[in-house]
Design a protein around this motif. Structure first.
Motif, PDB file in Angstrom:
ATOM      1  N   VAL A 339       0.836  -1.206   0.000  1.00  0.00           N
ATOM      2  CA  VAL A 339       0.000   0.000   0.000  1.00  0.00           C
ATOM      3  C   VAL A 339       0.867   1.250   0.000  1.00  0.00           C
ATOM      4  N   LEU A 342       1.997   1.736  -3.518  1.00  0.00           N
ATOM      5  CA  LEU A 342       0.914   2.236  -4.370  1.00  0.00           C
ATOM      6  C   LEU A 342       0.708   3.735  -4.190  1.00  0.00           C
ATOM      7  N   ASN A 345       4.599   7.459  -5.934  1.00  0.00           N
ATOM      8  CA  ASN A 345       4.947   7.311  -7.353  1.00  0.00           C
ATOM      9  C   ASN A 345       6.402   6.915  -7.569  1.00  0.00           C
ATOM     10  N   ARG A 348       6.641   3.152  -7.899  1.00  0.00           N
ATOM     11  CA  ARG A 348       5.801   2.455  -8.881  1.00  0.00           C
ATOM     12  C   ARG A 348       6.628   1.516  -9.761  1.00  0.00           C
ATOM     13  N   LEU A 351       7.288  -1.642  -7.861  1.00  0.00           N
ATOM     14  CA  LEU A 351       6.055  -2.427  -7.805  1.00  0.00           C
ATOM     15  C   LEU A 351       5.800  -3.112  -9.140  1.00  0.00           C
ATOM     16  N   MET A 409      -2.128  -0.452 -11.133  1.00  0.00           N
ATOM     17  CA  MET A 409      -1.304  -1.227 -10.217  1.00  0.00           C
ATOM     18  C   MET A 409      -2.114  -1.874  -9.100  1.00  0.00           C
ATOM     19  N   GLN A 410      -3.125  -1.186  -8.601  1.00  0.00           N
ATOM     20  CA  GLN A 410      -3.924  -1.767  -7.525  1.00  0.00           C
ATOM     21  C   GLN A 410      -4.681  -2.991  -8.029  1.00  0.00           C
ATOM     22  N   VAL A 413      -2.280  -5.901  -8.327  1.00  0.00           N
ATOM     23  CA  VAL A 413      -1.995  -6.559  -7.045  1.00  0.00           C
ATOM     24  C   VAL A 413      -3.155  -7.458  -6.627  1.00  0.00           C
TER      25      VAL A 413
END
Length: 550
Positions: A339, A342, A345, A348, A351, A409-410, A413
């Motif tokens: 989290v 996320l 930035n 990112r 991630l 991205m969320q 995941v």
């Protein structure tokens, strides 16, 4: 409870998904060799012996594990019958409780509902967590009880109004953990809390009347059963439980090949797939979070994970399940880490790299299934679930690739949560391809349905617990040149050719359920014309031996 309100929607999602993952389909697969049937048979014999205090196996008391697991299994059998579903009901229920407990602990510690929700999803969708939530082991009970003890402690530490509740609940759940797996049920939470308070220079938190009261509560919960066993069985209980089960495993490796420095780190990372890469990254950045003074939660989680890792790392007897109580702490750490990424930035790209690496591994699944299908197609009874698995992972991979391209991205995941459920969706059909290789149910059902078994069944060592569970017949094992059970059993073992030969001639007609190597041994001892292979169920040969009585 916290500065953030509980999301009933997220709790409902966790409950519904957990029910689907851990409860549905639990009666399909027969109880597996050799651990599931060990616990189930013990509970079954306790029912037969009308005992709530003494665990029994093969007609005699056994003390490989304390009593709490068997109490739960007995209750499961009363509710749902002596069945696979009845045996697996409470592991599934505890798995659900564990997911919700991680959510609440994440909410208390992070004061961030999104982190709490993702932490629950990560734990719920981890490979070993799903596996132990659907099988009969002590580890799910033990892990969740440790989790609940530490959850209530940290709640009481974070909110002084809950201090008494925190201490008393800590004592109750630690006591139940001691009744589940022994002294570690107290050692783990006590060292975790002590280390945390020492690091915080807040040991004075313990100086209160609630701390003294919690001692009495703990001994009230955990003490009576141990005192009863010592009073009733004396040195036999002390020798088996205190020395053989607990002390001996510290100094002697049960599985020598596992006794390496990298076994547990590798176990944690791989067993929590599909979150493996995220765990490695979260642990890399953990020191930076641990030293934060504004939130002691990271320090608490670090003390929790570090205590468990060091305790089990120092022991020579290493088994993957032993490290399982670390999973809730790691899931919360990873949930918070993701989290934070996320929301930032700058991270990112990291991630995206972690999701891309995980996607690469997921893409290997359909390739692996296709290759395996061609190599082992002779063993595959039904092809549909294999095709379904391949299609399922292709679709998931395509969906993840779409999210990566669109930089959602969320969603990317959350898509990872679906990895392990794809396996479970196919379980109702897939089990027919492998059940006979992991459970003795098919072999035993064939034998009892087609033949009158009036005497002792000869078994290979690995199958004996399952055969006892599914037949309720007397059993004896053939174990020439093999090692005895790590814990003693009241079970006759034929460990020489002469003993096997005498047994077979004494019985006259003997039914056997054997491995390929055991069958070969029998053929070397007596004339092959006296041996009839009745059927082959997976890797279990159902055999009839007919000899003139001696």
């Amino acid at each position: 409870m916290t500065n953030k309100k509980i999301s009933l929607q997220h709790v409902a999602i966790l409950l519904i998904c957990s029910y689907a993952l851990f409860v549905l389909g639990n009666g399909i697969l027969g109880l597996t060799n050799d651990n599931e049937v060990f616990y189930a048979q013990t509970a079954k014999e306790m029912i037969q012996q009308k005992s709530w205090a003494t665990p029994y196996l093969f007609g005699q008391p056994q003390f490989e594990k304390p009593i709490f697991t068997y109490w739960l299994l007995r209750i499961g059998f009363y509710l749902f019958g002596v069945s696979s579903f009845g045996a697996r009901f409470f592991p599934a229920l505890f798995a659900i409780i564990g997911v919700i407990a991680v959510y609440f602990l994440g909410l208390i510690g992070f004061k961030d509902e999104k982190k709490a929700f993702l932490s629950g999803l990560i734990l719920m969708s981890s490979a070993m967590y799903i596996g132990l939530g659907k099988t009969v082991f002590t580890d799910m009970f033990f892990s969740v009880l440790i989790l609940l003890a530490l959850l209530f402690f940290f709640w009481g530490y974070s909110d002084q109004r809950k201090k008494m509740l925190g201490f008393i609940s800590f004592a109750v759940f630690s006591g139940l953990a001691v009744l589940t797996k022994g002294p570690l049920g107290l050692i783990i939470p006590v060292i975790t809390v002590g280390l945390f308070l020492l690091c915080k220079k807040d040991i004075k938190f313990l100086f209160c009347k609630h701390f003294i009261l919690s001692f009495f509560v703990f001994f009230l919960v955990a003490g009576p059963w141990y005192l009863l066993m010592i009073a009733k069985y004396g040195n036999n209980f002390i020798q088996e439980f205190i020395y053989n089960v607990n002390t001996r495993r510290l100094v002697e490796a049960q599985h020598v090949s596992n006794d390496t420095w990298y076994f547990y780190p590798l176990t944690v990372i791989t067993s929590m797939f599909p979150w493996s890469l995220f765990i490695a990254a979260a642990l890399f950045f953990l020191p930076r979070s641990t030293v934060r003074k504004d939130n002691p939660f990271y320090l608490f989680l670090t003390c929790w994970a570090g205590t468990i890792f060091l305790l089990f790392q120092l022991a020579h007897s290493k088994v993957a399940n032993y490290i399982f109580p670390i999973f809730p702490a790691v899931a919360i750490l990873v949930g918070g880490f993701i989290v934070d990424m996320l929301a930032d930035n700058k991270h990112r790209r990291l991630l995206l790299f972690l999701c891309g690496g995980t996607l690469f591994v997921i893409l290997l699944f359909p390739i692996g299934f296709t290759v395996s299908f061609n190599i082992f197609k002779a063993y595959i009874v039904y092809k549909l679930p294999v095709y379904s698995l391949i299609v399922g992972f292709v679709i998931l991979s395509a969906l993840m690739l779409f999210f990566m391209i669109r930089k959602r991205m969320q969603n990317l995941v959350y898509a990872l949560v679906a990895v392990m459920p794809i396996f479970l969706i196919n379980l109702p059909l897939l089990h027919k391809n492998f059940e006979a290789y992991v459970s003795s149910r098919a072999a035993c059902e064939y034998l009892l349905k087609n033949y009158q078994v009036d005497n002792t069944i000869l078994c290979s060592k690995f199958f004996v617990r399952g055969i006892k569970y599914y037949t309720d017949k007397d059993v004896v094992i053939i174990n020439i040149g093999g090692k005895p059970f790590f814990s003693r059993h009241a079970l006759r073992a034929l460990d020489s050719r002469e003993k096997v030969k005498d047994f077979l001639y004494t019985q006259g007609v003997t039914y056997c359920i054997l491995s390929k190597s055991s069958l070969k041994t029998i053929k070397d001892i007596i004339p092959e014309k006296n041996i009839t292979v009745l059927t082959l169920a997976g890797n279990e040969y159902v055999v009839k031996v007919e000899l003139p009585r001696s």
